[in-house]
Each structure stands twice: as C-alpha cells, then as structure tokens.
Scaffold this active site. Structure first.
Site, PDB file in Angstrom:
ATOM      1  N   GLY A 100       0.848  -1.195   0.000  1.00 54.51           N
ATOM      2  CA  GLY A 100       0.000   0.000   0.000  1.00 54.51           C
ATOM      3  C   GLY A 100       0.878   1.237   0.000  1.00 54.51           C
ATOM      4  O   GLY A 100       1.815   1.331   0.798  1.00 54.51           O
ATOM      5  N   LYS A 144     -13.767   4.635  15.454  1.00 52.02           N
ATOM      6  CA  LYS A 144     -13.445   6.060  15.643  1.00 52.02           C
ATOM      7  C   LYS A 144     -13.674   6.853  14.361  1.00 52.02           C
ATOM      8  O   LYS A 144     -13.975   8.040  14.402  1.00 52.02           O
ATOM      9  CB  LYS A 144     -12.039   6.236  16.220  1.00 52.02           C
ATOM     10  CG  LYS A 144     -10.897   5.828  15.297  1.00 52.02           C
ATOM     11  CD  LYS A 144     -10.285   6.996  14.561  1.00 52.02           C
ATOM     12  CE  LYS A 144      -9.463   6.496  13.386  1.00 52.02           C
ATOM     13  NZ  LYS A 144      -8.935   7.558  12.554  1.00 52.02           N
ATOM     14  N   GLY A 177      -0.478   4.583  -0.221  1.00 50.00           N
ATOM     15  CA  GLY A 177      -1.240   5.794   0.074  1.00 50.00           C
ATOM     16  C   GLY A 177      -0.490   6.630   1.106  1.00 50.00           C
ATOM     17  O   GLY A 177       0.670   6.355   1.421  1.00 50.00           O
ATOM     18  N   ARG A 178      -1.169   7.635   1.663  1.00 50.24           N
ATOM     19  CA  ARG A 178      -0.533   8.529   2.630  1.00 50.24           C
ATOM     20  C   ARG A 178       0.079   7.766   3.802  1.00 50.24           C
ATOM     21  O   ARG A 178       1.220   7.972   4.174  1.00 50.24           O
ATOM     22  CB  ARG A 178      -1.574   9.543   3.144  1.00 50.24           C
ATOM     23  CG  ARG A 178      -1.048  10.441   4.260  1.00 50.24           C
ATOM     24  CD  ARG A 178      -1.991  11.595   4.552  1.00 50.24           C
ATOM     25  NE  ARG A 178      -3.251  11.164   5.158  1.00 50.24           N
ATOM     26  CZ  ARG A 178      -4.169  12.015   5.634  1.00 50.24           C
ATOM     27  NH1 ARG A 178      -3.967  13.321   5.557  1.00 50.24           N
ATOM     28  NH2 ARG A 178      -5.282  11.570   6.166  1.00 50.24           N
ATOM     29  N   ARG A 229       0.047  -1.705  -6.356  1.00 55.13           N
ATOM     30  CA  ARG A 229      -0.467  -2.436  -7.528  1.00 55.13           C
ATOM     31  C   ARG A 229       0.066  -1.792  -8.806  1.00 55.13           C
ATOM     32  O   ARG A 229       0.240  -0.573  -8.858  1.00 55.13           O
ATOM     33  CB  ARG A 229      -1.998  -2.349  -7.585  1.00 55.13           C
ATOM     34  CG  ARG A 229      -2.674  -3.275  -6.646  1.00 55.13           C
ATOM     35  CD  ARG A 229      -4.193  -3.347  -6.882  1.00 55.13           C
ATOM     36  NE  ARG A 229      -4.775  -4.131  -5.794  1.00 55.13           N
ATOM     37  CZ  ARG A 229      -4.739  -5.464  -5.753  1.00 55.13           C
ATOM     38  NH1 ARG A 229      -4.178  -6.155  -6.717  1.00 55.13           N
ATOM     39  NH2 ARG A 229      -5.265  -6.100  -4.716  1.00 55.13           N
TER      40      ARG A 229
END
Lengths: 321, 321
Positions: free
Chosen positions: A7, A186, A9-10, A31
């Site tokens: 992964g 949350k 992302g951020r 990916r």
C-alpha cells in the site's frame, strides 16, 4: 530487518518512510497502475515526505513478500480480502504481517484479522498497529503514542520492539477485539464530529466523545473484548486526530456531507464502517444511537439536524447503564 | 421555583440567566464590593448576556437564602469554606444547595461537598452540577449535556427535573466521588493541553486524553468511586471545552505559562487543583504522571519540554495496568 509495506497511500508510504528512518531495509509495494506508486517512482516523494535512496519501490507482490521479514499492510479495508487472496499465492507462511488499517468488512461484519485469517490461516504471525498520529506531524518530528495488538503475546512484543522509537512509542495491547473495533469505530465518530461542525454545534464534541466512546465500549464488551479498550489509544486516543483535526478525512467527510459539498471521488473509511457497525449492533443487540444515527443520515433516512439533536438530547436518564 | 445563585462571575451569572429562561424566579448574589455585581447592577448585562428585568441582584446573603428553594453556588473553589461559614449564619437548613464549581480544597485535599458538609452538616440537601458547556455557546442556543450528582438519589432526581431543558440535558449521576474528582481534575488536563499547544505538540492531545483520563480513573477508583466515571460527562465529556476551546481558562493558562505571557492577575482553577491532586495521589498511592508533571512545571521544578516528552514517551509497556 527486511520490512515491506503493501500500500502506498498517505499512511502506507509514511510507514515505509518511518521504517527506513529507524534502520530497516524497506520495500514499498503498490499495484501495477497505482497512481501513488507512479508518483513515488518518478519523484521519490509525495505531498508529505521524501523517500530515502535505499527505499525500494515495486509492483511485484510475490518477490516483495519473499524478501521480507515483516509485512505491513495499509490499504483500504474493503480490499483486504482480495489482497489476501493474492498473498496466498506467495511464500507467506513464515512472515510476520501487521495490519495498519482501520475498518470492518462491510459484507460480513468481520474484523480485519478475521478476514486475514479466513484466507491465510491461523498459523501466520499477525498483529494490528492502531492509534493516533498524523503524517503531517510525524514528519515534523512531533512524537506520538500508538498500540500494537495480536492474538499472540510474543508477536505483539516482537512487533513493539521492532518498530518502537522516540518518534512513535508503541504500547502493548492486550485486547485484539477491542483494539480492532475501537480503531474502526473512531472513523464513524469522526464523521459525526464533522456533522456537528457543519451545523455549528462543535461545542457538542465533548458530549460526543463521552457518549460515543461509551457506545463503542458496550459493543466491544458484547463481542467479547474489554470495555476499557475503547478509552485507550485505539479509539479515544485517536479522537484528537479524528474529531478535531483539519487533516481528518472522516471529519471532513461528515462536514462536507451536511454542507452538500462532497466531491464524488472521495469516500471516507467511516462510511462503510458505519454500515458494518449497525449490523454488529443488531447481531449483538447493543444500543448504538450515535453510529446508527450517522449511518441513517448518510443513507438519507434522517436529516442531520434532527439526528444531531436527538443523539444528545434523547431522554436517557442515567449516564451509565 | 425560587432559585438563587451565589456568585456572579461568568458561570454564576449564566446559571442565573438560564434559571430565569426556564421559568424560575431568580436572585443573583454577589459580595458587597464585587466588581461583577456592580457591573450587572449598572448595566444589567455582562460580556456574554443580558439579564431579564425580573432577575434580582443583591449582596444580602441572609435574605437571599431565606427567600430561596434552590441555592446554586458558583464561586472560586478555594473560597467555598469561607462562604459556607457565612451561610451557616442564615436560615439554610431546609434548602437544596447545588455546587456548580470544579475544584478540590488545596489545604485539605477535600472534595467540595466534603468541605460543605463539614461546616453545614450532613442533613442539608446537596448536589453537584458538572460537565461540559460554554456560556458563549449556550447563549446562542446551542445545547449540551451535563450531569447532576449527590449522595441522595431523590435530591439528584429532583435537581435534574428542576433544571433540565432543551438547552441543557441533565443526566443522573450515580458516583458523587467520581463526578467531583473528574470535574476538578479536567482543569489540570486542560493546563497540560495548553502546554502542548505552546510547544507545537497539539497532536499529542489524543494521547493526553487517553492517558489523562486513565490516571484520573485510577484515582477515582482508589478513593472509592467508579473508574468509568472519568469517561463520562464530568471529565472526558468536558475535554472539548477544556482541551480544545479558545474559551478555556485552563488551556490558555497552560499555553501562556509556557510562553511566558501570563498576566499576574489571572489564575486558573487547575493550578490549585494540580497541587491538591498530587497530595491525593500520594495519600492513595496512585501513579499520576501527567498531573504530577503539570504541577512540577507550574512550580518551576521541571521544564515543560522535558515534562511533555517524558509524560507520553516514558517506558510503560502495557497500555492498561
């Protein structure tokens, strides 16, 4: 150690950056076709940080797993099942996996470690890494506390030891059910906070914190966890980042939803988590008026103004029950 | 009902305004010479609100008490003992008293209801009224939830009934020790939050909430209360107002203290409460690193930067113990 992050992302990219900073040998996988991976390959940076020269980037999953001691997974929760099917084809059995993600599978109501184990079996070493922390703060060297949990004390302690530093102090969690549910839930409370901001009721966030954590603690208990875990780093400890911060995806989603200023291409994790938790609250017969209210508003079944007023001002007599 | 408020600061005057709005016959008392009383008498308003024409203002304590069914007390905590000595000279026996204040007597470590009962006896009806709420929000008709508690269930229920409205939803508390300690202690956590803001560590407020509420819950339990009360409206529910709001006296005090921009004439309740809680944590042998750290910084014994880092990054292995 050889650490890979699945992964980019951020959060995943940050975990790669962080693992490199504390001395591990890091590979970040995305990916093939991932825009984030492409950006990192071309520029060696994203909006938040620069990667070191030794950090490897790849789209080859089998080689990444084969070449790692620890594999951190940080992708969108609803895609975990598919990724696990891909991992199953690799040489994964003797690795330690760490889920750094917050959600519940909406189609089944399962926790992420349950999804993982369903496909990859009960023997693989598996931990979760949850709690507060903004990428934006960490890259400025502002420290925070987070929590590691698993179904195996030795795995928990090993992951804590391998990834603790002065920047991220990792605590040992002892309630996997509570830490997973609390971390997922949350995000829904974050959406509720954004809705309060949108209608000018930000001062109700105190009541939201007390009442929200309370209903989550009831669900954790009903599902076999420890009710106090909702008040730990996984849930309450993440409220600053989720309920108050301008950086919070979920808070912003709730605010934009009520204002009618949502972008079509943008979905917060809390949206599917709300759906999943409503299902769990039915299955376990736990009253969860706030999360149920958020889900109803997101489904267009209730006006946010009415929901927010009812949510806090319904006639419950005793504070704890 | 005939309601009087002893104290005409921001909160006391608001409670008079509120009691009038919900239909009570209101008298606000201030000491002769009080600047706040003088301002109200001359202008019928303060910075936040206008008083109705029927709201009476007075400095006659005996007549005020004689003429009231319910007497709300809202003054600085360390002055409660003296005020009780004055009340003792009046016809106070059959009245219901409500303490709307948050603190612990620093010279004795006593809760405010203990101070009150020491002087006025065990028979007087006595409740506390605590929890979140900004005057600035209430006067804009933004609702909130608060909690009433006492050592007598009938008194609690009567006060809830008498003062509940759509603006303030009052919950029934069932742990007087917890509600008093929790309400007092939140002011110290508020000072810690301001210190974090001053050094640019605002993102640690999530960890502060989780770890702060945890140590307060340990003290409540050690003193005979219920540990869950720290996570209710009295303490956690007041964190928005105290840890995040620009309106919070205690947060601002902590921030100004660290920045070196304190005004001499300005003291936050949390300063004396920190001292009192350090004493209680010694007496009851409860580890309270955050509140102890705040007190040490305020006494000049520790640098705020060192305290704040140690506070969250000390090597505690397990999250709950």
């Amino acid at each position: 150690m050889k650490v890979s992050v699945l992964g980019c992302g951020r959060w995943g990219t940050f975990l790669g950056w962080y693992s490199d900073k504390i001395g591990h040998n890091v590979t970040i996988w995305g990916r093939s076709g991932s825009k984030n991976l492409e950006e990192l390959e071309h520029t060696r940076k994203n909006k938040y940080l620069y990667l070191s020269e030794t950090t490897k980037l790849t789209n080859d999953l089998d080689a990444t797993i084969d070449n790692s001691d620890y594999i951190i997974i940080s992708i969108s929760s609803q895609h975990l099942r598919n990724l696990c099917e891909d991992i199953k084809k690799s040489n994964y059995e003797n690795k330690t996996f760490i889920l750094c993600m917050k959600g519940i599978e909406v189609s089944t109501g399962k926790r992420l470690t349950e999804v993982f184990r369903e496909i990859l079996g009960s023997k693989v070493k598996l931990a979760v890494w949850v709690g507060p922390g903004h990428v934006q703060s960490f890259v400025k060297r502002i420290p925070n506390c987070m929590v590691i949990d698993s179904d195996n004390k030795d795995v928990t302690e090993d992951v804590v030891k391998t990834f603790s530093s002065d920047l991220i102090r990792l605590y040992i969690g002892e309630d996997l059910i509570g830490d997973e549910l609390g971390a997922a839930a949350k995000n829904v409370i974050g959406i509720a906070a954004g809705m309060l901001d949108a209608v000018g009721y930000s001062s109700l966030k105190g009541a939201l914190m007390a009442r929200g954590a309370r209903e989550v603690s009831r669900l954790i208990k009903a599902m076999g966890g420890d009710e106090i875990t909702a008040y730990g780093l996984c849930h309450l400890g993440d409220y600053e980042a989720t309920l108050f911060s301008e950086f919070s995806n979920n808070r912003r989603y709730g605010e934009n939803f009520v204002r009618g200023t949502l972008n079509d291409d943008y979905l917060a994790e809390g949206v599917s988590t709300a759906k999943a938790i409503v299902k769990l609250s039915d299955d376990y017969n736990v009253e969860m008026p706030i999360i149920r209210g958020v889900d109803a508003v997101l489904n267009g079944e209730l006006s946010p103004h009415k929901m927010l007023k009812d949510m806090f001002l319904r006639s419950v007599k005793k504070e704890f029950y």
